[in-house]
Design a protein around this motif. Sequence first.
Motif, PDB file in Angstrom:
ATOM      1  N   UNK A  23       0.782  -1.066  -0.041  1.00 30.22           N
ATOM      2  CA  UNK A  23       0.144  -0.060  -0.010  1.00 30.22           C
ATOM      3  C   UNK A  23       0.792   1.295   0.123  1.00 30.22           C
ATOM      4  N   UNK A  24       0.353   2.411  -0.707  1.00 21.80           N
ATOM      5  CA  UNK A  24       0.994   3.698  -0.565  1.00 21.80           C
ATOM      6  C   UNK A  24       1.574   3.993   0.766  1.00 21.80           C
ATOM      7  N   UNK A  25       0.433   3.921   1.692  1.00 20.40           N
ATOM      8  CA  UNK A  25       1.097   4.329   3.100  1.00 20.40           C
ATOM      9  C   UNK A  25       2.208   3.606   3.477  1.00 20.40           C
ATOM     10  N   UNK A  26       2.447   2.514   3.074  1.00 16.60           N
ATOM     11  CA  UNK A  26       3.700   1.907   3.705  1.00 16.60           C
ATOM     12  C   UNK A  26       4.962   2.147   2.757  1.00 16.60           C
ATOM     13  N   UNK A  27       4.677   2.410   1.650  1.00 20.09           N
ATOM     14  CA  UNK A  27       5.964   2.601   0.749  1.00 20.09           C
ATOM     15  C   UNK A  27       6.770   3.609   1.318  1.00 20.09           C
ATOM     16  N   UNK A  28       7.857   3.562   0.804  1.00 25.28           N
ATOM     17  CA  UNK A  28       8.939   4.764   0.910  1.00 25.28           C
ATOM     18  C   UNK A  28       9.663   4.865  -0.167  1.00 25.28           C
ATOM     19  N   UNK A  29       9.942   6.228  -0.583  1.00 25.51           N
ATOM     20  CA  UNK A  29      10.474   6.690  -1.946  1.00 25.51           C
ATOM     21  C   UNK A  29      11.885   7.045  -1.874  1.00 25.51           C
ATOM     22  N   UNK A  30      12.527   6.904  -2.746  1.00 27.41           N
ATOM     23  CA  UNK A  30      13.777   7.374  -2.892  1.00 27.41           C
ATOM     24  C   UNK A  30      13.622   8.918  -3.343  1.00 27.41           C
ATOM     25  N   UNK A  31      14.556   9.869  -3.312  1.00 26.61           N
ATOM     26  CA  UNK A  31      14.430  11.234  -3.531  1.00 26.61           C
ATOM     27  C   UNK A  31      14.166  11.209  -5.148  1.00 26.61           C
ATOM     28  N   UNK A  32      14.574  10.401  -6.017  1.00 22.83           N
ATOM     29  CA  UNK A  32      14.308  10.330  -7.412  1.00 22.83           C
ATOM     30  C   UNK A  32      12.935  10.202  -7.615  1.00 22.83           C
ATOM     31  N   UNK A  33      12.413   9.015  -6.826  1.00 20.44           N
ATOM     32  CA  UNK A  33      11.077   8.559  -7.130  1.00 20.44           C
ATOM     33  C   UNK A  33      10.142   9.788  -6.653  1.00 20.44           C
ATOM     34  N   UNK A  34      10.635  10.446  -5.565  1.00 22.01           N
ATOM     35  CA  UNK A  34       9.561  11.362  -5.217  1.00 22.01           C
ATOM     36  C   UNK A  34       9.539  12.594  -6.433  1.00 22.01           C
ATOM     37  N   UNK A  35      10.907  12.967  -6.988  1.00 25.86           N
ATOM     38  CA  UNK A  35      10.784  14.021  -7.910  1.00 25.86           C
ATOM     39  C   UNK A  35       9.842  13.585  -9.003  1.00 25.86           C
ATOM     40  N   UNK A  36       9.877  12.248  -9.428  1.00 24.97           N
ATOM     41  CA  UNK A  36       8.831  11.735 -10.353  1.00 24.97           C
ATOM     42  C   UNK A  36       7.738  12.082 -10.271  1.00 24.97           C
ATOM     43  N   UNK A  37       7.222  11.710  -9.079  1.00 27.46           N
ATOM     44  CA  UNK A  37       5.795  11.715  -8.647  1.00 27.46           C
ATOM     45  C   UNK A  37       5.319  13.207  -8.389  1.00 27.46           C
ATOM     46  N   UNK A  38       6.256  14.156  -8.082  1.00 31.69           N
ATOM     47  CA  UNK A  38       5.889  15.568  -7.613  1.00 31.69           C
ATOM     48  C   UNK A  38       6.038  16.437  -8.827  1.00 31.69           C
ATOM     49  N   UNK A  83      14.607   8.314   2.563  1.00 30.83           N
ATOM     50  CA  UNK A  83      13.619   7.791   2.187  1.00 30.83           C
ATOM     51  C   UNK A  83      12.033   8.568   2.684  1.00 30.83           C
ATOM     52  N   UNK A  84      11.269   8.776   1.695  1.00 24.87           N
ATOM     53  CA  UNK A  84      10.221   9.528   2.020  1.00 24.87           C
ATOM     54  C   UNK A  84       8.811   8.811   1.816  1.00 24.87           C
ATOM     55  N   UNK A  85       8.039   9.000   3.140  1.00 22.79           N
ATOM     56  CA  UNK A  85       6.722   8.346   2.679  1.00 22.79           C
ATOM     57  C   UNK A  85       5.408   9.183   2.004  1.00 22.79           C
ATOM     58  N   UNK A  86       4.281   8.563   1.835  1.00 26.74           N
ATOM     59  CA  UNK A  86       3.370   9.272   0.962  1.00 26.74           C
ATOM     60  C   UNK A  86       2.944  10.740   1.358  1.00 26.74           C
ATOM     61  N   UNK A  87       3.304  10.894   2.781  1.00 23.20           N
ATOM     62  CA  UNK A  87       3.027  12.177   3.236  1.00 23.20           C
ATOM     63  C   UNK A  87       3.972  13.337   2.579  1.00 23.20           C
ATOM     64  N   UNK A  88       4.947  12.939   2.381  1.00 18.12           N
ATOM     65  CA  UNK A  88       5.845  13.729   1.704  1.00 18.12           C
ATOM     66  C   UNK A  88       5.524  14.308   0.647  1.00 18.12           C
ATOM     67  N   UNK A  89       4.705  13.428  -0.379  1.00 16.05           N
ATOM     68  CA  UNK A  89       4.135  13.788  -1.553  1.00 16.05           C
ATOM     69  C   UNK A  89       3.240  15.055  -1.373  1.00 16.05           C
ATOM     70  N   UNK A  90       2.276  14.844  -0.545  1.00 12.50           N
ATOM     71  CA  UNK A  90       1.128  15.772  -0.068  1.00 12.50           C
ATOM     72  C   UNK A  90       2.035  17.200   0.255  1.00 12.50           C
ATOM     73  N   UNK A  91       3.051  17.023   1.244  1.00  9.56           N
ATOM     74  CA  UNK A  91       3.473  18.300   1.641  1.00  9.56           C
ATOM     75  C   UNK A  91       4.201  18.934   0.486  1.00  9.56           C
ATOM     76  N   UNK A  92       4.815  18.169  -0.283  1.00  7.31           N
ATOM     77  CA  UNK A  92       5.505  18.888  -1.569  1.00  7.31           C
ATOM     78  C   UNK A  92       4.717  19.566  -2.317  1.00  7.31           C
TER      79      UNK A  92
END
Length: 314
Positions: free
Chosen positions: A1-16, A44-53
Motif C-alpha cells: 500500500x502507498x501508506x507503507x511505501x517509501x520513496x527515494x528522492x528520485x522517485x519523489x521527484x517523478x511523482x511531484x 527515503x520519504x513516505x506518501x505524506x511527503x508527496x502531499x507536503x511537497x
Amino acid sequence: MDGDTLYSIGELARRTGLTVKTIRFYSDRGIVTPTDRSPAGYRRYDIDAVARLDMVRTLRELGLDLPTIRRVVDRELSLAEAAAVHAEALAVQIRVLRLRCAVLAAVAERGSTSEETEFMHRLAQLSADERRRLIGDFLDVVFGGLDAAPAFAGVIRSMTPELPDDPEAEQVQAWVELAEMSLDPAFRAAVRRLVEDQAAEQARSGATGPCRDIAAAVRDQAGPALTAGIDPASPQADPVVAAFTAYYARLLDRPDPDDVELRRRLVTRLESVNDPRRERYLQLLAVVNGWPAPESLAPVLDWSVQALRIRTRH
C-alpha cells in the motif's frame, strides 16, 4: 500500500514533478523531512511527503516565503492565516506599483525633469492625512475669511478629492496633477477671486443658503441656443442674452438689466469662470473620486461672452 511505501528522492521527484535538487533543498531546511534512510544512507520519504511537497509548490507559486511555508506545513500557522497575511502584503506591493506606474506615466507624458519627477513621486506617496492637510490648506486659502463661507460648505465638499485606499493608476496620476495645481499660487489666487465674486453675489442676493451660480444660470439659458446653432450675433440671441443678464441684475440687486456697465461686468465674470484651469481641476477631481466626468461649460460660456461683447460695443 502507498501508506507503507517509501520513496527515494528520485522517485519523489517523478511523482511531484519537482527536481531532485529542489526536494533536497526543502529537505535540508526541514520543510520535508525523510522518514528513513536506506542501508547506504540515502533518504527515503513516505506518501505524506508527496502531499507536503504539493502544498509547498503551490504556496511558493503564490509567493509565500519559506519560513511561512514551514509554519503552514508544520501546522503552526493555518493556511487561512498565512493567506490573509500574504494577501495584505501583496496589496501593499500592488499599491506601491500603482504609484510608481502613475508617476512614470506622468513623466513619460510630460517629459518631466528629474526635479519634477522627484516632486511628483513625493506627492504620490503622501499618506491620507498628508493629502488631507495639503487640500485643506488649499481650501482654506480659497474660502477662508469670507462672510459667506458657511453657505459654501457643500461647495467645499464638492471640491475635496478623496483618493481611495486602493486607487487605480489613473486616479493616482490625477491626484498628482491635482495636488500640483492646488499648490500653484496663481491657481489659488484665481480660484479665490472666483469665490470672492460668488460671495459678493451671495451677500447682495440676501439668500441664507448658497445662491445659484451664475455659470449654471447662463448654461441653462444659453445652452439650448448653442445646441440649436443660433449665432451669438443674430437677433435670435437677443432674448437669451436678456434672460441671463436679467438674472445677473437681480443677483446684484441692480435695477437696469440693460445697463452696458452691468454687461461688461458680466463678461468679466464669465471669462473668469471660463478659466481652463478650473475646468481641469474639476475633471481631475472626478477621476480621483470616481465620479462621472463633469460637463464642460467652455462652449456655452464662449458663446455667452461673445454674445455679450457684441451687445456692449457701444
